[in-house]
Design a protein around this motif. Structure first.
Motif, PDB file in Angstrom:
ATOM      1  N   ASN A 139       0.823  -1.213   0.000  1.00  0.00           N
ATOM      2  CA  ASN A 139       0.000   0.000   0.000  1.00  0.00           C
ATOM      3  C   ASN A 139       0.857   1.263   0.000  1.00  0.00           C
ATOM      4  O   ASN A 139       0.540   2.230  -0.702  1.00  0.00           O
ATOM      5  CB  ASN A 139      -0.961  -0.009   1.185  1.00  0.00           C
ATOM      6  N   ARG A 140       1.949   1.258   0.775  1.00  0.00           N
ATOM      7  CA  ARG A 140       2.830   2.442   0.802  1.00  0.00           C
ATOM      8  C   ARG A 140       3.519   2.650  -0.545  1.00  0.00           C
ATOM      9  O   ARG A 140       3.586   3.778  -1.049  1.00  0.00           O
ATOM     10  CB  ARG A 140       3.881   2.289   1.904  1.00  0.00           C
ATOM     11  N   LEU A 141       4.022   1.567  -1.142  1.00  0.00           N
ATOM     12  CA  LEU A 141       4.716   1.696  -2.427  1.00  0.00           C
ATOM     13  C   LEU A 141       3.778   2.184  -3.524  1.00  0.00           C
ATOM     14  O   LEU A 141       4.132   3.055  -4.319  1.00  0.00           O
ATOM     15  CB  LEU A 141       5.352   0.368  -2.838  1.00  0.00           C
ATOM     16  N   LEU A 142       2.574   1.624  -3.565  1.00  0.00           N
ATOM     17  CA  LEU A 142       1.633   2.026  -4.606  1.00  0.00           C
ATOM     18  C   LEU A 142       1.099   3.439  -4.372  1.00  0.00           C
ATOM     19  O   LEU A 142       0.704   4.113  -5.317  1.00  0.00           O
ATOM     20  CB  LEU A 142       0.499   1.016  -4.727  1.00  0.00           C
ATOM     21  N   ALA A 143       1.090   3.878  -3.127  1.00  0.00           N
ATOM     22  CA  ALA A 143       0.663   5.246  -2.827  1.00  0.00           C
ATOM     23  C   ALA A 143       1.790   6.243  -3.074  1.00  0.00           C
ATOM     24  O   ALA A 143       1.571   7.447  -3.093  1.00  0.00           O
ATOM     25  CB  ALA A 143       0.190   5.345  -1.380  1.00  0.00           C
ATOM     26  N   GLY A 144       3.012   5.736  -3.249  1.00  0.00           N
ATOM     27  CA  GLY A 144       4.150   6.630  -3.495  1.00  0.00           C
ATOM     28  C   GLY A 144       4.752   7.207  -2.229  1.00  0.00           C
ATOM     29  O   GLY A 144       5.398   8.255  -2.266  1.00  0.00           O
ATOM     30  N   SER A 188      12.393   1.846   1.394  1.00  0.00           N
ATOM     31  CA  SER A 188      12.960   1.539   0.078  1.00  0.00           C
ATOM     32  C   SER A 188      13.079   2.800  -0.767  1.00  0.00           C
ATOM     33  O   SER A 188      12.707   3.891  -0.328  1.00  0.00           O
ATOM     34  CB  SER A 188      12.070   0.520  -0.648  1.00  0.00           C
ATOM     35  N   ASN A 189      13.571   2.634  -1.999  1.00  0.00           N
ATOM     36  CA  ASN A 189      13.705   3.777  -2.902  1.00  0.00           C
ATOM     37  C   ASN A 189      12.408   4.065  -3.655  1.00  0.00           C
ATOM     38  O   ASN A 189      12.340   5.013  -4.420  1.00  0.00           O
ATOM     39  CB  ASN A 189      14.859   3.566  -3.888  1.00  0.00           C
ATOM     40  N   GLY A 190      11.382   3.246  -3.470  1.00  0.00           N
ATOM     41  CA  GLY A 190      10.078   3.503  -4.065  1.00  0.00           C
ATOM     42  C   GLY A 190       9.830   2.844  -5.407  1.00  0.00           C
ATOM     43  O   GLY A 190       8.747   2.985  -5.968  1.00  0.00           O
ATOM     44  N   ARG A 191      10.824   2.155  -5.943  1.00  0.00           N
ATOM     45  CA  ARG A 191      10.597   1.450  -7.210  1.00  0.00           C
ATOM     46  C   ARG A 191       9.581   0.337  -7.006  1.00  0.00           C
ATOM     47  O   ARG A 191       9.532  -0.287  -5.951  1.00  0.00           O
ATOM     48  CB  ARG A 191      11.901   0.883  -7.746  1.00  0.00           C
ATOM     49  N   LEU A 192       8.810   0.098  -8.035  1.00  0.00           N
ATOM     50  CA  LEU A 192       7.749  -0.908  -7.931  1.00  0.00           C
ATOM     51  C   LEU A 192       8.238  -2.261  -8.441  1.00  0.00           C
ATOM     52  O   LEU A 192       7.850  -2.725  -9.501  1.00  0.00           O
ATOM     53  CB  LEU A 192       6.517  -0.441  -8.712  1.00  0.00           C
ATOM     54  N   ASN A 193       9.108  -2.890  -7.636  1.00  0.00           N
ATOM     55  CA  ASN A 193       9.556  -4.241  -7.965  1.00  0.00           C
ATOM     56  C   ASN A 193       9.602  -5.072  -6.682  1.00  0.00           C
ATOM     57  O   ASN A 193       9.495  -4.550  -5.574  1.00  0.00           O
ATOM     58  CB  ASN A 193      10.901  -4.241  -8.702  1.00  0.00           C
ATOM     59  N   VAL A 194       9.745  -6.370  -6.848  1.00  0.00           N
ATOM     60  CA  VAL A 194       9.656  -7.292  -5.717  1.00  0.00           C
ATOM     61  C   VAL A 194      10.796  -7.069  -4.719  1.00  0.00           C
ATOM     62  O   VAL A 194      10.589  -7.146  -3.504  1.00  0.00           O
ATOM     63  CB  VAL A 194       9.629  -8.759  -6.222  1.00  0.00           C
ATOM     64  N   SER A 195      11.973  -6.762  -5.217  1.00  0.00           N
ATOM     65  CA  SER A 195      13.107  -6.535  -4.309  1.00  0.00           C
ATOM     66  C   SER A 195      12.846  -5.340  -3.404  1.00  0.00           C
ATOM     67  O   SER A 195      13.097  -5.395  -2.189  1.00  0.00           O
ATOM     68  CB  SER A 195      14.385  -6.295  -5.110  1.00  0.00           C
ATOM     69  N   GLN A 196      12.337  -4.261  -3.982  1.00  0.00           N
ATOM     70  CA  GLN A 196      12.049  -3.080  -3.170  1.00  0.00           C
ATOM     71  C   GLN A 196      10.856  -3.302  -2.247  1.00  0.00           C
ATOM     72  O   GLN A 196      10.786  -2.728  -1.171  1.00  0.00           O
ATOM     73  CB  GLN A 196      11.817  -1.866  -4.079  1.00  0.00           C
ATOM     74  N   LEU A 197       9.934  -4.166  -2.669  1.00  0.00           N
ATOM     75  CA  LEU A 197       8.822  -4.525  -1.793  1.00  0.00           C
ATOM     76  C   LEU A 197       9.351  -5.261  -0.557  1.00  0.00           C
ATOM     77  O   LEU A 197       8.915  -4.988   0.559  1.00  0.00           O
ATOM     78  CB  LEU A 197       7.802  -5.386  -2.537  1.00  0.00           C
ATOM     79  N   ALA A 198      10.297  -6.158  -0.757  1.00  0.00           N
ATOM     80  CA  ALA A 198      10.889  -6.877   0.376  1.00  0.00           C
ATOM     81  C   ALA A 198      11.609  -5.905   1.310  1.00  0.00           C
ATOM     82  O   ALA A 198      11.491  -6.007   2.535  1.00  0.00           O
ATOM     83  CB  ALA A 198      11.849  -7.950  -0.128  1.00  0.00           C
TER      84      ALA A 198
END
Length: 143
Positions: free
Chosen positions: A22-27, A32-42
Protein backbone atom coordinates in the motif's frame (compact mmCIF):
# COMPACT_ATOMS: atom_id res chain seq x y z
CA UNK A 1 -4.92 4.91 -1.28
CA UNK A 2 -5.29 1.41 0.10
CA UNK A 3 -5.04 -1.26 -2.55
CA UNK A 4 -5.07 -4.26 -0.26
CA UNK A 5 -6.97 -4.18 3.04
CA UNK A 6 -5.38 -5.55 6.20
CA UNK A 7 -8.70 -7.02 7.35
CA UNK A 8 -8.58 -10.66 8.27
CA UNK A 9 -4.78 -10.94 8.16
CA UNK A 10 -3.31 -12.32 11.38
CA UNK A 11 0.14 -13.30 10.11
CA UNK A 12 2.50 -10.40 10.97
CA UNK A 13 4.67 -11.03 7.89
CA UNK A 14 1.64 -10.80 5.57
CA UNK A 15 0.47 -7.66 7.36
CA UNK A 16 3.91 -6.08 6.88
CA UNK A 17 3.93 -7.03 3.19
CA UNK A 18 0.41 -5.66 2.60
CA UNK A 19 1.26 -2.41 4.39
CA UNK A 20 4.42 -2.12 2.27
CA UNK A 21 2.43 -2.76 -0.93
CA UNK A 22 0.00 0.00 0.00
CA UNK A 23 2.83 2.44 0.80
CA UNK A 24 4.72 1.70 -2.43
CA UNK A 25 1.63 2.03 -4.61
CA UNK A 26 0.66 5.25 -2.83
CA UNK A 27 4.15 6.63 -3.49
CA UNK A 28 5.09 7.00 0.17
CA UNK A 29 7.84 4.45 0.88
CA UNK A 30 9.49 4.39 4.33
CA UNK A 31 12.49 2.10 3.82
CA UNK A 32 12.96 1.54 0.08
CA UNK A 33 13.70 3.78 -2.90
CA UNK A 34 10.08 3.50 -4.07
CA UNK A 35 10.60 1.45 -7.21
CA UNK A 36 7.75 -0.91 -7.93
CA UNK A 37 9.56 -4.24 -7.97
CA UNK A 38 9.66 -7.29 -5.72
CA UNK A 39 13.11 -6.54 -4.31
CA UNK A 40 12.05 -3.08 -3.17
CA UNK A 41 8.82 -4.52 -1.79
CA UNK A 42 10.89 -6.88 0.38
CA UNK A 43 13.04 -3.95 1.57
CA UNK A 44 9.94 -1.85 2.27
CA UNK A 45 8.25 -4.69 4.18
CA UNK A 46 11.51 -5.42 6.04
CA UNK A 47 11.28 -9.11 5.13
CA UNK A 48 13.55 -11.44 3.22
CA UNK A 49 12.86 -11.68 -0.49
CA UNK A 50 12.17 -15.41 -0.27
CA UNK A 51 9.05 -14.63 1.78
CA UNK A 52 7.63 -13.08 -1.38
CA UNK A 53 9.01 -15.49 -3.96
CA UNK A 54 8.32 -18.74 -2.11
CA UNK A 55 5.99 -18.23 0.80
CA UNK A 56 3.55 -15.43 -0.10
CA UNK A 57 3.45 -15.66 -3.88
CA UNK A 58 -0.16 -14.49 -3.97
CA UNK A 59 0.87 -11.13 -2.52
CA UNK A 60 3.84 -10.93 -4.88
CA UNK A 61 1.61 -11.63 -7.90
CA UNK A 62 -0.98 -9.11 -6.74
CA UNK A 63 1.72 -6.49 -6.22
CA UNK A 64 3.20 -7.09 -9.67
CA UNK A 65 -0.24 -6.79 -11.27
CA UNK A 66 -0.95 -3.52 -9.43
CA UNK A 67 2.53 -2.20 -10.29
CA UNK A 68 1.95 -2.97 -13.97
CA UNK A 69 -1.34 -1.07 -13.85
CA UNK A 70 0.35 1.90 -12.18
CA UNK A 71 3.07 1.93 -14.82
CA UNK A 72 0.44 1.87 -17.57
CA UNK A 73 -1.36 4.81 -15.94
CA UNK A 74 1.87 6.79 -15.61
CA UNK A 75 2.75 6.13 -19.25
CA UNK A 76 -0.69 7.26 -20.42
CA UNK A 77 -0.53 10.40 -18.29
CA UNK A 78 2.91 11.24 -19.67
CA UNK A 79 1.76 10.67 -23.24
CA UNK A 80 -1.36 12.75 -22.69
CA UNK A 81 0.73 15.56 -21.21
CA UNK A 82 3.09 15.44 -24.20
CA UNK A 83 0.16 15.48 -26.62
CA UNK A 84 -1.38 18.48 -24.87
CA UNK A 85 1.88 20.40 -25.01
CA UNK A 86 2.29 19.54 -28.70
CA UNK A 87 -1.26 20.72 -29.43
CA UNK A 88 -0.67 23.96 -27.54
CA UNK A 89 2.50 24.58 -29.52
CA UNK A 90 0.74 23.87 -32.82
CA UNK A 91 -2.14 26.13 -31.81
CA UNK A 92 0.25 28.98 -31.05
CA UNK A 93 1.98 28.50 -34.40
CA UNK A 94 -1.33 28.49 -36.27
CA UNK A 95 -2.51 31.62 -34.47
CA UNK A 96 0.73 33.37 -35.36
CA UNK A 97 0.35 32.26 -38.98
CA UNK A 98 -3.25 33.54 -39.00
CA UNK A 99 -2.16 36.95 -37.65
CA UNK A 100 0.52 37.10 -40.34
CA UNK A 101 -2.00 36.27 -43.08
CA UNK A 102 -4.46 38.87 -41.77
CA UNK A 103 -1.79 41.57 -41.83
CA UNK A 104 -0.82 40.59 -45.39
CA UNK A 105 -4.48 40.68 -46.38
CA UNK A 106 -4.80 44.24 -45.06
CA UNK A 107 -1.73 45.29 -47.08
CA UNK A 108 -3.09 43.66 -50.23
CA UNK A 109 -6.53 45.25 -49.75
CA UNK A 110 -4.94 48.68 -49.33
CA UNK A 111 -2.79 48.20 -52.44
CA UNK A 112 -5.77 46.93 -54.44
CA UNK A 113 -7.87 49.90 -53.37
CA UNK A 114 -5.07 52.30 -54.32
CA UNK A 115 -4.70 50.65 -57.73
CA UNK A 116 -8.46 50.83 -58.30
CA UNK A 117 -8.48 54.56 -57.50
CA UNK A 118 -5.51 55.18 -59.81
CA UNK A 119 -7.21 53.20 -62.57
CA UNK A 120 -10.41 55.21 -62.12
CA UNK A 121 -8.48 58.48 -62.22
CA UNK A 122 -6.64 57.47 -65.37
CA UNK A 123 -9.75 56.19 -67.10
CA UNK A 124 -11.80 59.26 -66.17
CA UNK A 125 -14.38 57.39 -64.12
CA UNK A 126 -15.71 58.47 -60.77
CA UNK A 127 -13.27 57.54 -58.01
CA UNK A 128 -16.10 56.56 -55.65
CA UNK A 129 -17.40 54.01 -58.16
CA UNK A 130 -13.95 52.47 -58.43
CA UNK A 131 -13.43 51.96 -54.68
CA UNK A 132 -13.14 48.39 -53.56
CA UNK A 133 -15.67 47.68 -50.87
CA UNK A 134 -14.89 45.13 -48.20
CA UNK A 135 -17.54 42.77 -46.96
CA UNK A 136 -18.33 43.04 -43.29
CA UNK A 137 -17.03 40.20 -41.19
CA UNK A 138 -17.09 39.31 -37.58
CA UNK A 139 -13.71 39.55 -35.97
CA UNK A 140 -12.98 37.07 -33.28
CA UNK A 141 -10.26 38.16 -30.90
CA UNK A 142 -7.20 35.96 -30.85
CA UNK A 143 -5.81 35.32 -27.39
Amino acid sequence: MTVLPLDGEHDPVRRDIIAAINRLLAGTPHRSNGRLNVSQLAVEADVKRWHLTHQHTDLKDRFQAEAAQEETKRTKVAQTGDAIEELKRENAELRQHCRHLESRLEVYATALNQLAMEHAALSGRDADAAKVRTLPRRRQPLP
